[in-house]
Design a protein around this motif. Structure first.
Motif, PDB file in Angstrom:
ATOM      1  N   GLY A   8       0.817  -1.217   0.000  1.00  0.00           N
ATOM      2  CA  GLY A   8       0.000   0.000   0.000  1.00  0.00           C
ATOM      3  C   GLY A   8       0.844   1.259   0.000  1.00  0.00           C
ATOM      4  N   GLY A   9       2.055   1.148  -0.545  1.00  0.00           N
ATOM      5  CA  GLY A   9       2.994   2.282  -0.512  1.00  0.00           C
ATOM      6  C   GLY A   9       2.658   3.401  -1.485  1.00  0.00           C
ATOM      7  N   CYS A  10       1.653   3.200  -2.340  1.00  0.00           N
ATOM      8  CA  CYS A  10       1.254   4.298  -3.238  1.00  0.00           C
ATOM      9  C   CYS A  10       0.078   5.078  -2.666  1.00  0.00           C
ATOM     10  CB  CYS A  10       0.895   3.754  -4.621  1.00  0.00           C
ATOM     11  SG  CYS A  10       2.322   3.073  -5.455  1.00  0.00           S
ATOM     12  N   GLY A  11      -0.327   4.733  -1.449  1.00  0.00           N
ATOM     13  CA  GLY A  11      -1.390   5.489  -0.787  1.00  0.00           C
ATOM     14  C   GLY A  11      -0.802   6.633   0.018  1.00  0.00           C
ATOM     15  N   PHE A  12      -1.640   7.231   0.815  1.00  0.00           N
ATOM     16  CA  PHE A  12      -1.270   8.439   1.572  1.00  0.00           C
ATOM     17  C   PHE A  12      -0.144   8.153   2.584  1.00  0.00           C
ATOM     18  CE2 PHE A  12      -2.985  10.761   5.536  1.00  0.00           C
ATOM     19  CZ  PHE A  12      -2.126  11.836   5.381  1.00  0.00           C
ATOM     20  N   ILE A  13      -0.430   7.345   3.608  1.00  0.00           N
ATOM     21  CA  ILE A  13       0.570   7.166   4.674  1.00  0.00           C
ATOM     22  C   ILE A  13       1.743   6.316   4.179  1.00  0.00           C
ATOM     23  CG2 ILE A  13       0.948   6.435   7.062  1.00  0.00           C
ATOM     24  CD1 ILE A  13      -2.104   6.668   7.513  1.00  0.00           C
ATOM     25  N   GLY A  14       1.435   5.269   3.401  1.00  0.00           N
ATOM     26  CA  GLY A  14       2.486   4.376   2.912  1.00  0.00           C
ATOM     27  C   GLY A  14       3.533   5.122   2.087  1.00  0.00           C
ATOM     28  N   SER A  15       3.114   6.092   1.282  1.00  0.00           N
ATOM     29  CA  SER A  15       4.097   6.810   0.447  1.00  0.00           C
ATOM     30  C   SER A  15       5.014   7.676   1.313  1.00  0.00           C
ATOM     31  CB  SER A  15       3.404   7.638  -0.641  1.00  0.00           C
ATOM     32  OG  SER A  15       2.542   8.596  -0.077  1.00  0.00           O
ATOM     33  N   HIS A  16       4.441   8.323   2.332  1.00  0.00           N
ATOM     34  CA  HIS A  16       5.297   9.096   3.254  1.00  0.00           C
ATOM     35  C   HIS A  16       6.275   8.154   3.949  1.00  0.00           C
ATOM     36  CE1 HIS A  16       3.544  13.182   3.333  1.00  0.00           C
ATOM     37  NE2 HIS A  16       2.435  12.573   2.965  1.00  0.00           N
ATOM     38  N   PHE A  17       5.751   6.977   4.335  1.00  0.00           N
ATOM     39  CA  PHE A  17       6.598   6.049   5.093  1.00  0.00           C
ATOM     40  C   PHE A  17       7.764   5.566   4.227  1.00  0.00           C
ATOM     41  CE2 PHE A  17       8.011   2.047   6.815  1.00  0.00           C
ATOM     42  CZ  PHE A  17       8.135   2.351   8.161  1.00  0.00           C
ATOM     43  N   ILE A  18       7.477   5.194   2.974  1.00  0.00           N
ATOM     44  CA  ILE A  18       8.550   4.666   2.109  1.00  0.00           C
ATOM     45  C   ILE A  18       9.624   5.729   1.884  1.00  0.00           C
ATOM     46  CG2 ILE A  18       9.066   3.976  -0.281  1.00  0.00           C
ATOM     47  CD1 ILE A  18       6.626   2.199  -0.204  1.00  0.00           C
ATOM     48  N   ARG A  19       9.216   6.962   1.618  1.00  0.00           N
ATOM     49  CA  ARG A  19      10.189   8.040   1.385  1.00  0.00           C
ATOM     50  C   ARG A  19      11.112   8.175   2.592  1.00  0.00           C
ATOM     51  NH1 ARG A  19       6.735  11.445   0.518  1.00  0.00           N
ATOM     52  NH2 ARG A  19       6.601  11.182  -1.720  1.00  0.00           N
ATOM     53  N   PHE A  21      11.583   5.927   5.060  1.00  0.00           N
ATOM     54  CA  PHE A  21      12.312   4.699   5.383  1.00  0.00           C
ATOM     55  C   PHE A  21      13.547   4.560   4.485  1.00  0.00           C
ATOM     56  CE2 PHE A  21      13.202   0.178   5.646  1.00  0.00           C
ATOM     57  CZ  PHE A  21      12.982  -0.097   6.991  1.00  0.00           C
ATOM     58  N   LEU A  22      13.399   4.859   3.189  1.00  0.00           N
ATOM     59  CA  LEU A  22      14.538   4.791   2.273  1.00  0.00           C
ATOM     60  C   LEU A  22      15.628   5.762   2.708  1.00  0.00           C
ATOM     61  CD1 LEU A  22      12.782   4.627  -1.222  1.00  0.00           C
ATOM     62  CD2 LEU A  22      14.386   2.920  -0.326  1.00  0.00           C
ATOM     63  N   HIS A  23      15.205   6.947   3.123  1.00  0.00           N
ATOM     64  CA  HIS A  23      16.162   7.977   3.531  1.00  0.00           C
ATOM     65  C   HIS A  23      16.905   7.567   4.800  1.00  0.00           C
ATOM     66  CE1 HIS A  23      17.344  11.776   5.532  1.00  0.00           C
ATOM     67  NE2 HIS A  23      17.765  12.049   4.315  1.00  0.00           N
ATOM     68  N   ASN A  24      16.184   7.015   5.772  1.00  0.00           N
ATOM     69  CA  ASN A  24      16.781   6.702   7.083  1.00  0.00           C
ATOM     70  C   ASN A  24      17.526   5.378   7.121  1.00  0.00           C
ATOM     71  OD1 ASN A  24      15.614   8.957   8.055  1.00  0.00           O
ATOM     72  ND2 ASN A  24      14.040   7.945   9.278  1.00  0.00           N
ATOM     73  N   HIS A  29      16.624  -2.442   1.047  1.00  0.00           N
ATOM     74  CA  HIS A  29      15.960  -2.400  -0.250  1.00  0.00           C
ATOM     75  C   HIS A  29      14.453  -2.471   0.048  1.00  0.00           C
ATOM     76  CE1 HIS A  29      15.429  -3.418  -4.539  1.00  0.00           C
ATOM     77  NE2 HIS A  29      14.491  -4.247  -4.119  1.00  0.00           N
ATOM     78  N   VAL A  30      13.664  -1.583  -0.555  1.00  0.00           N
ATOM     79  CA  VAL A  30      12.225  -1.533  -0.265  1.00  0.00           C
ATOM     80  C   VAL A  30      11.428  -2.009  -1.477  1.00  0.00           C
ATOM     81  CG1 VAL A  30      10.276   0.010   0.179  1.00  0.00           C
ATOM     82  CG2 VAL A  30      12.426   0.355   1.409  1.00  0.00           C
TER      83      VAL A  30
END
Ligand SMILES: NC(=O)c1ccc[n+]([C@@H]2O[C@H](COP(=O)([O-])OP(=O)(O)OC[C@H]3O[C@@H](n4cnc5c(N)ncnc54)[C@H](O)[C@@H]3O)[C@@H](O)[C@H]2O)c1
Length: 325
Positions: A8-19, A21-24, A29-30
């Motif tokens: 669900g990473g293309c939804g609202f919260i999931g997209s913020h989370f992936i951005r 998580f990748l940064h931190n 690999h996501v």
């Protein structure tokens, strides 16, 4: 390099989370598995599309073959994928039952089959139902009042039962209402902001006396990452903000930020089964180091500014909202 499946990473919260998580987490690999329903939008993650540590796969969490094909490559799963809009669940709940229950089962089975280290089920305060005084703790009874909330509750109970029966390493998060950029413009905050940008009135249910606890999406993502890393398996963690307000106060605040008055409110018939108040006691997650950092006013300003600057993101969604499936 470790790998994680985030659904669900293309939804609202999931997209913020992936951005975030990748940064931190440069050692991860996501893999983002998303069905791209009406509210899934690949452009929410345009800025990470070219990141070699990011991989997008279009697919359904209920599809065992796809899920198992991915799960053998990862060490953990965080599940954001869900049908999420209460009003839609009142009209027809079949997709809610499929994704929010059968989808969770498929992910839990994959967690067991490949002996994954963690399964984080992202859930909601709506599983507790409504509370007139005080706040829900993680041990409060589950009393969901909408088909959406019931389907999320069933997913939570299934996850709990897998922990008890199979020792599946499950952790459940239950957050209050989120708001922020990239939220689909059918939800109250982006609906009201985008209506006002377009010069339309805002539709408020009944007298707007219902109370919600508003959490900025980035704070929720901080909390979920913390729970993923430091949470105890088998536990549930509430994530709140302590910023409670009635829907009418929220509406007046938004109107004030646009420099206009209450004549812009269009009072509409209440939704059936509308929960009066949600409120979370989040002292448990605070004990593992969480504190929300965004003040409500500041976060609301940031959100309004984002919708003002990103009309090309939300305008097509609003135009298509009743047709795209
Ligand atoms: N938004 C909130 O205020 C809030 C509050 C508490 C909890 N939650 C929970 O957080 C999670 C994310 O919520 P959100 O607001 O980002 O939702 P959203 O509706 O914006 O996004 C959901 C995403 O899941 C995807 N999806 C739906 N069904 C799928 C399926 N069968 N297979 C794969 N992908 C599928 C959609 O395409 C979309 O990208 C949900 O589990 C929700 O219950 C949300």
């Amino acid at each position: 390099m470790k790998s994680i499946l985030i659904t669900g990473g293309c939804g609202f919260i999931g997209s913020h989370f992936i951005r975030r998580f990748l940064h931190n987490n440069p050692d991860y690999h996501v893999i983002n598995l998303d069905k791209l329903t009406y509210c899934g939008n690949r452009t929410n993650l345009t800025d990470v599309e070219d990141n070699p540590r990011y991989e997008f796969i279009q697919g359904d969490i209920c599809d065992k073959k796809i899920v198992f094909d991915i799960a053998h490559r990862v060490s953990a799963i965080i599940n954001f994928a869900a049908e999420t809009h209460v009003d839609r669940s009142i009209e027809e709940s079949e997709d809610f039952l499929r994704t929010n229950i059968v989808g969770v089962k498929t992910l839990l089975d994959a967690t067991n089959h490949f002996s994954l280290a963690r399964f984080v089920q992202v859930s909601t305060d709506e599983v507790y139902g409504s509370i007139s005084h005080g706040s829900f703790t993680e041990t409060s009874p589950l009393m969901p009042n909408s088909p959406y909330a019931s389907s999320k509750t069933a997913g939570d109970l299934l996850a709990r039962s897998y922990f008890v029966t199979y020792k599946t390493p499950v952790i459940i998060t239950r957050s209050s209402n989120n708001f922020g950029p990239f939220q689909y413009p059918e939800k109250i905050v982006p609906l009201f902001i985008t209506n006002l940008i377009e010069g339309e009135k805002v539709p408020l249910y009944a007298k707007g006396e219902n109370m919600r606890e508003w959490l900025y999406v980035e704070d929720n993502c901080v909390a979920i990452e913390l729970i993923f890393k430091k949470g105890i398996v088998g536990e549930v963690y509430n994530i709140g903000s302590e910023h409670e307000c009635t829907n009418i106060d929220l509406t007046k605040k938004i109107l004030k930020k646009f420099g206009i008055g209450e004549e812009w409110i269009n009072y509409v018939k209440d939704r059936p089964g509308h929960d009066y108040r949600y409120s979370l006691d989040d002292s448990k997650i605070k004990k593992i180091g969480y504190t929300p950092t965004y003040g409500f006013d500041n976060a609301l300003d940031k959100t309004i500014e984002w919708y003002r600057k990103n009309k090309e993101w939300w305008q097509p969604l609003k135009d298509n909202r009743f047709t795209k499936k």
